[in-house]
Design an enzyme around this catalytic site. Structure first.
Site, PDB file in Angstrom:
ATOM      1  N   ARG A   1       2.169   4.755  10.722  1.00 32.03           N
ATOM      2  CA  ARG A   1       1.000   3.863  11.560  1.00 32.03           C
ATOM      3  C   ARG A   1       0.033   4.351  11.552  1.00 32.03           C
ATOM      4  NH1 ARG A   1      -0.676   1.442  16.920  1.00 32.03           N
ATOM      5  NH2 ARG A   1      -1.196  -0.616  16.701  1.00 32.03           N
TER       6      ARG A   1
ATOM      7  N   HIS B   1      -3.595   2.832   9.417  1.00 30.00           N
ATOM      8  CA  HIS B   1      -5.001   2.544  10.022  1.00 30.00           C
ATOM      9  C   HIS B   1      -6.078   3.601   9.948  1.00 30.00           C
ATOM     10  CE1 HIS B   1      -3.379   0.265  14.057  1.00 30.00           C
ATOM     11  NE2 HIS B   1      -2.755  -0.141  12.725  1.00 30.00           N
TER      12      HIS B   1
ATOM     13  N   ASN C   1      -6.236   0.794  17.985  1.00 31.79           N
ATOM     14  CA  ASN C   1      -5.896   2.243  18.194  1.00 31.79           C
ATOM     15  C   ASN C   1      -5.768   2.329  20.089  1.00 31.79           C
ATOM     16  OD1 ASN C   1      -5.722   2.466  15.968  1.00 31.79           O
ATOM     17  ND2 ASN C   1      -8.206   2.719  15.067  1.00 31.79           N
TER      18      ASN C   1
ATOM     19  N   HIS D   1       7.497  -2.121   9.857  1.00 33.75           N
ATOM     20  CA  HIS D   1       8.124  -2.935  11.653  1.00 33.75           C
ATOM     21  C   HIS D   1       9.565  -2.558  12.208  1.00 33.75           C
ATOM     22  CE1 HIS D   1       3.553  -4.679  12.494  1.00 33.75           C
ATOM     23  NE2 HIS D   1       3.910  -3.378  12.743  1.00 33.75           N
TER      24      HIS D   1
END
Ligand code: HEM
Ligand SMILES: *[C@@H]1O[C@H](CO)[C@@H](O)[C@H](O)[C@H]1NC(C)=O
Ligand SMILES: *[C@@H]1O[C@H](CO)[C@@H](O)[C@H](O)[C@H]1NC(C)=O
Length: 331
Positions: A66, A70, A98, A197
């Site tokens: 992840r 980001h 975050n 996911h």
């Protein structure tokens, strides 16, 4: 003269055509052998630190994967996410996506420390995130791919881009797709990359709205499968318990497979942003079905889309720097 001309023609074919092809598929100046002379053991160093961290805690694979996402959605894949606040830097770690959520920064520090020991001042923090994301997929049973390298690190961060560019779990399908499109990623990339996911966790606060008050009229999201919804309400109360974790993939949260897509077909996607991939758009629904039926197709597309995401606006040449410490710009 004719022989010289045909020799030159041949030479240019051999040399330049493959170069052009490489250039295209590696997003400009990035290429896998970037550290072949300066740090030949880079892949192995990153892999071994990530492997130890994932052996300690499986979830770390999800958290590291992840971080790369980001990072790339904010000013490109340039390590901006890793900067702590100081001087003119307002850390992206405090953004909505975050805050109290992004994790794994200590593992990134460990990787960087090992790299600085073996190849000082050579490997960027942005490349560390890219390699760690690939290793996280492999270590949990997902696909592998060859990672183009040569990104440099930013000297700035953008808290506002972190808030605005990274999709929120209650964004509509259209909003999420346009946030991907803005990064040069298409609907196929969106569906494949959302397959991340298949590992990891979400906090209650990221999906509570669906359980109790989806559209502001006090009703839950009616597309949510009933018994799944009832179970989630047990774990995620109407108020309080914001940080309580639930698995993103109810079938197999620790293994990277295609069960995420099988969940969506049964209306058991955890986040609203997961379920809309099946419920809101015909093309997206077909992709979900395809990946649910064929894990090989998903893995192949995931690898391709990860390389594409990793190519978002890298800093190369003399732009940016190679940070010594991923948390701060070099003085
Ligand atoms: C499509 C839009 C996306 C949205 C709206 C979204 C949103 C979220 C949210 C809300 C969480 C839970 C965070 C928390 O509550 O602490 C999460 C977790 C996660 N996301 Fe996404 N995400 C998206 C796409 C992606 C992509 C493209 C990747 C990777 C390529 C990714 C990888 C992950 C992983 C692995 C986790 C679990 C992290 C952990 O357990 O530490 N997500 N995401
Ligand atoms: C989405 O969630 C945020 C944060 O919880 C909230 O402020 C916002 O109102 C929600 N948006 C919609 C359209 O429900
Ligand atoms: C649902 O949300 C709306 C607007 O966000 C709010 O006005 C309303 O009080 C909420 N209803 C319940 C039952 O929580």
């Amino acid at each position: 003269m004719a022989r010289l001309t045909s020799f030159l023609l041949l030479l240019s074919l051999i040399c330049f055509v493959p170069l052009c092809l490489c250039d295209k598929s590696y997003g400009g100046k990035l290429f896998p052998a970037y550290y072949a002379h300066s740090c030949p053991q880079v892949n192995e160093i990153v892999r071994s630190v990530v492997a130890k961290a994932v052996a300690r805690e499986t979830r770390m694979a999800a958290s590291l994967l992840r971080l790369h996402f980001h990072d790339c959605f904010v000013q490109g894949c340039d390590g901006s996410l890793l900067l702590d606040s100081s001087g003119r830097v307002a850390t992206e770690k405090n953004s909505n996506p975050n805050s109290k959520s992004a994790r794994g920064f200590d593992v990134v520090d460990q990787i960087k420390a090992e790299l600085e020991k073996q190849c000082p001042g050579t490997v960027s923090c942005a490349d560390v995130l890219t390699l760690a994301a690939r290793d996280s997929s492999v270590l949990t049973g997902g696909p592998s791919w060859v990672v183009p390298l040569g990104r440099r690190d930013s000297r700035s961060a953008s808290l506002s881009q972190s808030n605005n560019n990274i999709p929120a779990p209650n964004n509509t399908f259209q909003t999420i797709l346009s946030k991907f499109n803005r990064q040069g990623l298409d609907i196929t990339d969106l569906v494949a990359l959302s397959g991340s996911h298949t590992i990891g966790f979400s906090r209650c606060t990221s999906f509570r709205q669906r359980l109790y008050n989806q559209s502001g009229n006090g009703s839950p999201d009616m597309t949510l499968e009933q018994s799944f919804a009832a179970n989630l309400r047990q774990r995620c109360p109407k108020s309080g318990g914001d940080q309580i974790l639930s698995v993103l993939d109810i079938i197999s949260a620790a293994s990277f497979d295609n069960s995420y897509f099988k969940n969506l077909i049964e209306n058991k996607g955890l986040l609203n942003s997961d379920q809309v991939l099946f419920s809101s758009n015909e093309k997206s629904r077909e992709l979900v079905k395809k990946y649910a039926e064929d894990q090989g197709e998903f893995f192949e597309q995931f690898a391709e889309s990860m390389i594409k995401m990793g190519n978002i606006s890298p800093l190369t040449g003399s732009s940016g720097e190679i940070r010594k410490n991923c948390r701060k710009i070099n003085s």
